[in-house]
Write a protein that holds these residues in place. Structure first.
Motif, mmCIF file in Angstrom:
data_model
loop_
_atom_site.group_PDB
_atom_site.id
_atom_site.type_symbol
_atom_site.label_atom_id
_atom_site.label_comp_id
_atom_site.label_asym_id
_atom_site.label_seq_id
_atom_site.Cartn_x
_atom_site.Cartn_y
_atom_site.Cartn_z
ATOM 1 N N ASP A 103 13.051 14.831 -7.588
ATOM 2 C CA ASP A 103 14.217 15.590 -8.049
ATOM 3 C C ASP A 103 14.553 16.696 -7.059
ATOM 4 O O ASP A 103 13.879 16.863 -6.034
ATOM 5 C CB ASP A 103 13.979 16.143 -9.460
ATOM 6 C CG ASP A 103 12.841 17.135 -9.526
ATOM 7 O OD1 ASP A 103 12.908 18.181 -8.849
ATOM 8 O OD2 ASP A 103 11.857 16.891 -10.268
ATOM 9 N N LYS A 162 8.601 16.498 -12.710
ATOM 10 C CA LYS A 162 9.109 16.534 -14.086
ATOM 11 C C LYS A 162 8.789 15.256 -14.846
ATOM 12 O O LYS A 162 8.700 15.262 -16.076
ATOM 13 C CB LYS A 162 10.621 16.757 -14.082
ATOM 14 C CG LYS A 162 11.057 18.099 -13.514
ATOM 15 C CD LYS A 162 12.575 18.184 -13.474
ATOM 16 C CE LYS A 162 13.061 19.446 -12.786
ATOM 17 N NZ LYS A 162 14.539 19.468 -12.661
ATOM 18 N N LYS A 173 19.277 17.567 -16.570
ATOM 19 C CA LYS A 173 18.138 18.481 -16.454
ATOM 20 C C LYS A 173 17.078 17.933 -15.504
ATOM 21 O O LYS A 173 16.377 18.695 -14.847
ATOM 22 C CB LYS A 173 17.538 18.753 -17.831
ATOM 23 C CG LYS A 173 18.436 19.576 -18.738
ATOM 24 C CD LYS A 173 17.779 19.813 -20.085
ATOM 25 C CE LYS A 173 18.683 20.644 -20.995
ATOM 26 N NZ LYS A 173 18.083 20.831 -22.338
ATOM 27 N N LEU A 174 16.971 16.617 -15.442
ATOM 28 C CA LEU A 174 16.045 16.004 -14.487
ATOM 29 C C LEU A 174 16.513 16.261 -13.059
ATOM 30 O O LEU A 174 15.704 16.528 -12.175
ATOM 31 C CB LEU A 174 15.938 14.506 -14.745
ATOM 32 C CG LEU A 174 15.132 13.675 -13.734
ATOM 33 C CD1 LEU A 174 13.696 14.180 -13.637
ATOM 34 C CD2 LEU A 174 15.171 12.196 -14.109
ATOM 35 N N ASP A 194 8.486 16.136 -18.764
ATOM 36 C CA ASP A 194 8.715 17.552 -19.038
ATOM 37 C C ASP A 194 9.459 17.693 -20.369
ATOM 38 O O ASP A 194 10.479 17.043 -20.596
ATOM 39 C CB ASP A 194 9.548 18.155 -17.899
ATOM 40 C CG ASP A 194 9.645 19.663 -17.972
ATOM 41 O OD1 ASP A 194 9.909 20.196 -19.074
ATOM 42 O OD2 ASP A 194 9.509 20.306 -16.926
ATOM 43 N N LEU A 224 13.249 18.020 -20.683
ATOM 44 C CA LEU A 224 14.096 16.854 -20.434
ATOM 45 C C LEU A 224 14.252 15.980 -21.662
ATOM 46 O O LEU A 224 15.173 15.167 -21.731
ATOM 47 C CB LEU A 224 13.506 15.976 -19.318
ATOM 48 C CG LEU A 224 13.133 16.625 -17.998
ATOM 49 C CD1 LEU A 224 12.578 15.564 -17.063
ATOM 50 C CD2 LEU A 224 14.318 17.329 -17.382
#
Length: 201
Positions: A86, A129, A176-177, A163, A166
């Protein structure tokens, strides 16, 4: 429209056509074990195979017929951890693409922290994540003109780590990722604009 016979191209030209056309490509950041050494490397020939069982594929190209550390380690230990790349970790991940000896850990070039796995012995990276603890389901050597040119690894996910920020109602929030994908050359791409197209019934 150009019409080109693949056998008329060099391997490099074929490579450039493929990676310039099949874009964007998700990136698998893979950790494997070589004894006490943790090897890490990114691969953009990566995708989902099936959800039942949960299988993913990573194709690892050989250089002059020589198997890369990640493939050799995964085949030997039957384990690997796959992380999603990411926007927050892409620069450290890129550092692990360096050509080091098998007994050197690419993680020494990064700020990553090793995270013990829950099901397998190979550790993952705490900062990712999303990470998948995997066992090797199948190894498919890719043969061409009497030489093995790549190692296709099909891995079964035995534990998902996601995470909490997410996770929403059984789904992953892609924004969000903030995944990063591979383009050609030194280029990467971010998620960009999302749009919906309704599938026909």
């Amino acid at each position: 429209m150009l019409s080109i016979e693949p056998s008329a191209l060099t391997e490099r030209n074929t490579y450039k056509f493929l990676i310039g056309s099949i874009v964007p490509r998700p990136i698998a950041f893979v950790t494997t074990r070589n004894g006490d050494v943790i090897n890490a490397a990114p691969f953009s020939y990566f995708n989902v195979v099936t959800s039942n069982p949960p299988l993913v594929s990573v194709s690892i190209q050989r250089k002059n017929g020589v198997m890369k550390d990640t493939a050799r380690n995964a085949i030997t230990t039957k384990e690997l951890v796959i992380h999603v790349v990411d926007e927050t970790n892409v620069h450290d991940v890129n550092e692990t693409a360096a050509n080091l000896d098998a007994d050197e850990s690419e993680l020494s070039r990064t700020t990553f922290t090793i995270q013990p796995s829950e099901v397998i012995a190979t550790p993952g990276i705490k900062e990712a994540k999303i990470r998948f603890e995997c066992v090797l389901h199948q190894h498919v050597p890719i043969e061409h003109e009497g030489q093995t040119t790549a190692d296709l690894l099909i891995a079964r996910v035995v534990r998902f780590h996601i995470d909490r920020e997410l996770y929403e109602h059984g789904r992953i929030d892609a924004r969000k990722l903030a995944p990063v994908s591979r383009m050609a050359g030194n280029s990467y791409a971010t998620l960009g604009e999302l749009f919906d197209v309704k599938r026909p019934e």
